[in-house]
Design a protein around this motif. Sequence first.
Motif, PDB file in Angstrom:
ATOM      1  N   LYS A   4       3.936 -11.050  19.530  1.00  0.00           N
ATOM      2  CA  LYS A   4       5.019  -9.960  18.940  1.00  0.00           C
ATOM      3  C   LYS A   4       6.451 -10.717  19.209  1.00  0.00           C
ATOM      4  CE  LYS A   4       1.974  -6.839  18.123  1.00  0.00           C
ATOM      5  NZ  LYS A   4       1.455  -6.462  16.657  1.00  0.00           N
ATOM      6  N   GLN A  24      -0.776 -16.876   1.725  1.00  0.00           N
ATOM      7  CA  GLN A  24      -0.085 -15.466   2.250  1.00  0.00           C
ATOM      8  C   GLN A  24       0.909 -15.105   1.285  1.00  0.00           C
ATOM      9  OE1 GLN A  24      -0.970 -13.656   5.172  1.00  0.00           O
ATOM     10  NE2 GLN A  24      -2.876 -15.064   5.312  1.00  0.00           N
ATOM     11  N   TYR A  27       5.200 -10.443   1.701  1.00  0.00           N
ATOM     12  CA  TYR A  27       4.591  -9.413   1.826  1.00  0.00           C
ATOM     13  C   TYR A  27       3.815  -9.503   3.117  1.00  0.00           C
ATOM     14  CZ  TYR A  27       3.285  -4.316   1.542  1.00  0.00           C
ATOM     15  OH  TYR A  27       2.999  -3.036   1.832  1.00  0.00           O
ATOM     16  N   ASP A  28       2.845 -10.032   2.831  1.00  0.00           N
ATOM     17  CA  ASP A  28       1.911 -10.488   4.047  1.00  0.00           C
ATOM     18  C   ASP A  28       2.560 -10.698   5.265  1.00  0.00           C
ATOM     19  OD1 ASP A  28      -0.419  -9.982   2.377  1.00  0.00           O
ATOM     20  OD2 ASP A  28      -0.456 -12.062   1.602  1.00  0.00           O
ATOM     21  N   ARG A  30       5.751 -10.445   6.322  1.00  0.00           N
ATOM     22  CA  ARG A  30       6.351  -9.460   6.612  1.00  0.00           C
ATOM     23  C   ARG A  30       5.691  -8.697   7.683  1.00  0.00           C
ATOM     24  NH1 ARG A  30       8.347  -7.806   2.087  1.00  0.00           N
ATOM     25  NH2 ARG A  30       9.914  -9.659   2.081  1.00  0.00           N
ATOM     26  N   ARG A  31       4.528  -8.276   7.064  1.00  0.00           N
ATOM     27  CA  ARG A  31       3.680  -7.423   8.123  1.00  0.00           C
ATOM     28  C   ARG A  31       3.385  -8.150   9.264  1.00  0.00           C
ATOM     29  NH1 ARG A  31      -1.095  -4.920   5.235  1.00  0.00           N
ATOM     30  NH2 ARG A  31      -0.754  -3.296   6.820  1.00  0.00           N
ATOM     31  N   LEU A  32       3.591  -9.498   9.404  1.00  0.00           N
ATOM     32  CA  LEU A  32       3.161 -10.062  10.668  1.00  0.00           C
ATOM     33  C   LEU A  32       4.387 -10.301  11.615  1.00  0.00           C
ATOM     34  CD1 LEU A  32       0.670 -12.856   9.395  1.00  0.00           C
ATOM     35  CD2 LEU A  32       0.188 -10.918  10.814  1.00  0.00           C
ATOM     36  N   TYR A  35      10.358 -12.015   8.937  1.00  0.00           N
ATOM     37  CA  TYR A  35      11.031 -11.322   7.971  1.00  0.00           C
ATOM     38  C   TYR A  35      11.978 -12.321   7.100  1.00  0.00           C
ATOM     39  CZ  TYR A  35       9.726  -6.736   9.419  1.00  0.00           C
ATOM     40  OH  TYR A  35       8.740  -5.541   9.657  1.00  0.00           O
ATOM     41  N   ASP A  61       1.934  -2.953  -3.662  1.00  0.00           N
ATOM     42  CA  ASP A  61       1.922  -2.972  -2.086  1.00  0.00           C
ATOM     43  C   ASP A  61       0.648  -1.599  -1.833  1.00  0.00           C
ATOM     44  OD1 ASP A  61       3.406  -0.537  -2.334  1.00  0.00           O
ATOM     45  OD2 ASP A  61       5.221  -1.431  -1.801  1.00  0.00           O
ATOM     46  N   ARG A  62       0.705  -1.347  -0.576  1.00  0.00           N
ATOM     47  CA  ARG A  62      -0.545  -0.356   0.060  1.00  0.00           C
ATOM     48  C   ARG A  62       0.240   0.873  -0.398  1.00  0.00           C
ATOM     49  NH1 ARG A  62       0.090  -1.061   6.423  1.00  0.00           N
ATOM     50  NH2 ARG A  62       2.405  -0.453   6.674  1.00  0.00           N
TER      51      ARG A  62
END
Length: 83
Positions: A4, A24, A27-28, A30-32, A35, A61-62
């Motif tokens: 993290k 990737q 956006y993918d 960024r979720r990891l 940024y 996006d989701r």
Amino acid sequence: MDSKSTATEAQRKRVIEALRLRPQTSYDLRRLGIYQAPARVKELRDKFGYSITTDPVVIVDRDGYHHARVALYTLVNEPGGPQ
């Protein structure tokens, strides 16, 4: 290294680990917790010799929002790999 961690080195490591699995999007990544994906990818290319392509794509996006020209990163070759 803490998974993290937001340290630059940890982010570069997560980018490579993710790209080894599949291409990737920014956006993918960024979720990891990455940024500044363009900066990390540039470092991996310029300083460490990774061959990574960038292609613009459109994603949904989701939450159902369309995003045009999101970067799709693909790992083509690693340092010391076949040319």
